[in-house]
Design a protein around this motif. Structure first.
Motif, PDB file in Angstrom:
ATOM      1  N   TRP A  28      47.453  31.364  95.199  1.00  0.00           N
ATOM      2  CA  TRP A  28      48.878  31.677  95.121  1.00  0.00           C
ATOM      3  C   TRP A  28      49.120  33.119  94.708  1.00  0.00           C
ATOM      4  CZ3 TRP A  28      50.149  26.418  92.328  1.00  0.00           C
ATOM      5  CH2 TRP A  28      50.025  25.388  93.278  1.00  0.00           C
ATOM      6  N   ARG A  29      48.221  33.715  93.931  1.00  0.00           N
ATOM      7  CA  ARG A  29      48.327  35.142  93.617  1.00  0.00           C
ATOM      8  C   ARG A  29      48.281  35.964  94.898  1.00  0.00           C
ATOM      9  NH1 ARG A  29      45.225  39.240  95.045  1.00  0.00           N
ATOM     10  NH2 ARG A  29      43.440  37.865  94.714  1.00  0.00           N
ATOM     11  N   GLY A  30      47.328  35.638  95.775  1.00  0.00           N
ATOM     12  CA  GLY A  30      47.237  36.344  97.039  1.00  0.00           C
ATOM     13  C   GLY A  30      48.472  36.137  97.896  1.00  0.00           C
ATOM     14  N   SER A  31      49.042  34.938  97.860  1.00  0.00           N
ATOM     15  CA  SER A  31      50.238  34.650  98.655  1.00  0.00           C
ATOM     16  C   SER A  31      51.448  35.410  98.132  1.00  0.00           C
ATOM     17  CB  SER A  31      50.520  33.147  98.643  1.00  0.00           C
ATOM     18  OG  SER A  31      49.431  32.433  99.191  1.00  0.00           O
ATOM     19  N   ILE A  32      51.573  35.496  96.818  1.00  0.00           N
ATOM     20  CA  ILE A  32      52.683  36.262  96.224  1.00  0.00           C
ATOM     21  C   ILE A  32      52.578  37.725  96.624  1.00  0.00           C
ATOM     22  CG2 ILE A  32      53.625  37.110  94.036  1.00  0.00           C
ATOM     23  CD1 ILE A  32      52.952  34.350  92.834  1.00  0.00           C
ATOM     24  N   GLU A  33      51.363  38.254  96.569  1.00  0.00           N
ATOM     25  CA  GLU A  33      51.177  39.662  96.918  1.00  0.00           C
ATOM     26  C   GLU A  33      51.299  39.896  98.417  1.00  0.00           C
ATOM     27  OE1 GLU A  33      47.438  40.792  95.191  1.00  0.00           O
ATOM     28  OE2 GLU A  33      48.305  40.996  93.176  1.00  0.00           O
ATOM     29  N   ALA A  34      51.188  38.830  99.221  1.00  0.00           N
ATOM     30  CA  ALA A  34      51.335  38.968 100.666  1.00  0.00           C
ATOM     31  C   ALA A  34      52.796  39.037 101.104  1.00  0.00           C
ATOM     32  CB  ALA A  34      50.647  37.804 101.378  1.00  0.00           C
ATOM     33  N   VAL A  35      53.715  38.643 100.229  1.00  0.00           N
ATOM     34  CA  VAL A  35      55.139  38.759 100.551  1.00  0.00           C
ATOM     35  C   VAL A  35      55.488  40.243 100.637  1.00  0.00           C
ATOM     36  CG1 VAL A  35      57.483  38.282  99.742  1.00  0.00           C
ATOM     37  CG2 VAL A  35      55.693  36.570  99.433  1.00  0.00           C
ATOM     38  N   PRO A  36      56.145  40.673 101.699  1.00  0.00           N
ATOM     39  CA  PRO A  36      56.465  42.099 101.852  1.00  0.00           C
ATOM     40  C   PRO A  36      57.159  42.677 100.614  1.00  0.00           C
ATOM     41  CG  PRO A  36      56.992  40.908 103.863  1.00  0.00           C
ATOM     42  CD  PRO A  36      56.612  39.884 102.841  1.00  0.00           C
ATOM     43  N   LYS A  37      56.737  43.866 100.225  1.00  0.00           N
ATOM     44  CA  LYS A  37      57.293  44.497  99.030  1.00  0.00           C
ATOM     45  C   LYS A  37      58.794  44.720  99.148  1.00  0.00           C
ATOM     46  CE  LYS A  37      53.345  44.872  96.910  1.00  0.00           C
ATOM     47  NZ  LYS A  37      53.066  44.039  95.708  1.00  0.00           N
ATOM     48  N   GLY A  38      59.262  44.860 100.396  1.00  0.00           N
ATOM     49  CA  GLY A  38      60.688  45.068 100.578  1.00  0.00           C
ATOM     50  C   GLY A  38      61.531  43.920 100.064  1.00  0.00           C
ATOM     51  N   GLN A  39      60.960  42.716 100.047  1.00  0.00           N
ATOM     52  CA  GLN A  39      61.694  41.562  99.518  1.00  0.00           C
ATOM     53  C   GLN A  39      61.955  41.718  98.025  1.00  0.00           C
ATOM     54  OE1 GLN A  39      62.724  38.847 101.415  1.00  0.00           O
ATOM     55  NE2 GLN A  39      62.041  40.008 103.194  1.00  0.00           N
ATOM     56  N   THR A  40      60.945  42.172  97.302  1.00  0.00           N
ATOM     57  CA  THR A  40      61.104  42.397  95.864  1.00  0.00           C
ATOM     58  C   THR A  40      62.083  43.538  95.601  1.00  0.00           C
ATOM     59  OG1 THR A  40      58.859  41.617  95.435  1.00  0.00           O
ATOM     60  CG2 THR A  40      59.891  42.937  93.715  1.00  0.00           C
ATOM     61  N   GLU A  41      61.949  44.599  96.376  1.00  0.00           N
ATOM     62  CA  GLU A  41      62.845  45.744  96.190  1.00  0.00           C
ATOM     63  C   GLU A  41      64.293  45.368  96.485  1.00  0.00           C
ATOM     64  OE1 GLU A  41      61.143  48.606  98.782  1.00  0.00           O
ATOM     65  OE2 GLU A  41      59.358  48.921  97.521  1.00  0.00           O
ATOM     66  N   ALA A  42      64.506  44.551  97.515  1.00  0.00           N
ATOM     67  CA  ALA A  42      65.861  44.115  97.837  1.00  0.00           C
ATOM     68  C   ALA A  42      66.429  43.236  96.725  1.00  0.00           C
ATOM     69  CB  ALA A  42      65.863  43.359  99.157  1.00  0.00           C
ATOM     70  N   ALA A  43      65.583  42.356  96.159  1.00  0.00           N
ATOM     71  CA  ALA A  43      66.039  41.491  95.072  1.00  0.00           C
ATOM     72  C   ALA A  43      66.405  42.313  93.846  1.00  0.00           C
ATOM     73  CB  ALA A  43      64.945  40.482  94.731  1.00  0.00           C
ATOM     74  N   LYS A  44      65.599  43.341  93.564  1.00  0.00           N
ATOM     75  CA  LYS A  44      65.917  44.223  92.422  1.00  0.00           C
ATOM     76  C   LYS A  44      67.207  44.990  92.676  1.00  0.00           C
ATOM     77  CE  LYS A  44      61.182  44.913  90.750  1.00  0.00           C
ATOM     78  NZ  LYS A  44      60.062  45.890  90.563  1.00  0.00           N
ATOM     79  N   ALA A  45      67.427  45.401  93.935  1.00  0.00           N
ATOM     80  CA  ALA A  45      68.647  46.124  94.272  1.00  0.00           C
ATOM     81  C   ALA A  45      69.885  45.259  94.072  1.00  0.00           C
ATOM     82  CB  ALA A  45      68.585  46.620  95.721  1.00  0.00           C
ATOM     83  N   LEU A  46      69.689  43.925  94.197  1.00  0.00           N
ATOM     84  CA  LEU A  46      70.799  42.993  93.971  1.00  0.00           C
ATOM     85  C   LEU A  46      70.930  42.603  92.508  1.00  0.00           C
ATOM     86  CD1 LEU A  46      70.286  40.665  97.070  1.00  0.00           C
ATOM     87  CD2 LEU A  46      72.129  42.316  96.723  1.00  0.00           C
ATOM     88  N   SER A  47      70.122  43.251  91.660  1.00  0.00           N
ATOM     89  CA  SER A  47      70.150  43.025  90.206  1.00  0.00           C
ATOM     90  C   SER A  47      69.732  41.614  89.818  1.00  0.00           C
ATOM     91  CB  SER A  47      71.552  43.323  89.636  1.00  0.00           C
ATOM     92  OG  SER A  47      71.908  44.669  89.879  1.00  0.00           O
ATOM     93  N   LEU A  48      68.847  41.008  90.608  1.00  0.00           N
ATOM     94  CA  LEU A  48      68.322  39.690  90.247  1.00  0.00           C
ATOM     95  C   LEU A  48      67.272  39.852  89.162  1.00  0.00           C
ATOM     96  CD1 LEU A  48      67.858  38.000  93.749  1.00  0.00           C
ATOM     97  CD2 LEU A  48      69.754  37.723  92.146  1.00  0.00           C
ATOM     98  N   ASN A  49      67.307  38.970  88.157  1.00  0.00           N
ATOM     99  CA  ASN A  49      66.290  39.044  87.107  1.00  0.00           C
ATOM    100  C   ASN A  49      64.973  38.482  87.621  1.00  0.00           C
ATOM    101  OD1 ASN A  49      66.422  36.184  86.897  1.00  0.00           O
ATOM    102  ND2 ASN A  49      68.067  36.332  85.374  1.00  0.00           N
ATOM    103  N   TYR A  50      63.937  38.555  86.778  1.00  0.00           N
ATOM    104  CA  TYR A  50      62.595  38.157  87.217  1.00  0.00           C
ATOM    105  C   TYR A  50      62.553  36.698  87.659  1.00  0.00           C
ATOM    106  CZ  TYR A  50      57.625  36.989  87.002  1.00  0.00           C
ATOM    107  OH  TYR A  50      56.363  36.548  87.303  1.00  0.00           O
TER     108      TYR A  50
END
Length: 213
Positions: free
Chosen positions: A101-123
């Protein structure tokens, strides 16, 4: 080989299924915590969980079961065979599932995390609503493949006296002196459990490959 012997094999099969379920579910819960720790960007936590994974992936499952069952007894903590093998398989599964699951989390495109942060979503929201749903989908083929290996690995529980399918087969074989017949049936029962899961995992892998082209 009569009906009583076959029913005894089915009783062993029941414990094989139960042990696989406990190991997979318990390992899944702990494995998710390991995966989140491995991707937490906290150096100490990442190093500790990396060592945990290395320990369980770098040592034989048989040795791990010995340590839990016999090792703890040496310090005065005598566990029932069922409890000991459940703990052993849970720890074993948590390390492997955590790394999958660590590998799967890291396989999610980084843009998804950046977009979530841009929407001010917490961890918690980022993981629960954005990252983990995609990571789970990516990890399904490997997760199912590990479940198949875990089911077959339950045969090692016989070494500490736990009567699952393989040990039940060994007991009957010693009684009726027909090892080829008995273990042929045991093999068929394992095949019935594992083959559909293998086919399902292969189908998911093909579907995932098709959608990423």
């Amino acid at each position: 080989m009569g009906s009583d012997e076959f029913l005894f094999l089915l009783a062993g099969l029941k414990w094989t299924v139960a042990l696989s379920a406990v190991g997979f579910l318990g390992g899944g819960i702990a494995g998710l915590a390991v995966a989140l720790a491995r991707t937490s960007e906290m150096p100490l936590l990442e190093r500790v969980t990396a060592g945990y994974i290395a320990l369980f992936q770098g040592t034989p499952l048989l040795m791990q079961l010995f340590v839990v069952y016999y090792g703890l007894a040496l310090i005065g903590l005598k566990l029932d065979a069922w409890v000991a093998v459940s703990i052993g398989f849970t720890l074993h599964a948590s390390a492997y599932l955590g790394e999958i699951w660590r590998g799967s989390i890291e396989a999610v495109p980084k843009g998804q995390t950046e977009a979530a942060k841009a929407l001010s979503l917490n961890y918690v929201s980022r993981m629960k609503d954005v990252i983990l749903p995609q990571a789970i989908r990516i990890s399904l083929p490997a997760t199912i493949g590990f479940l198949v290996q875990l089911i077959k690995g339950t045969s090692l529980a016989a070494i500490v006296g736990f009567t699952e399918l393989t040990r039940a087969g060994n007991i009957i074989s010693n009684q009726i002196f027909a090892p080829l017949l008995v273990f042929g049936i045991v093999g068929v029962l394992y095949f019935i459990m594992c083959w559909p899961l293998s086919l399902y995992g292969a189908r998911l892998e093909r579907q995932f490959a098709a959608t990423t082209r």
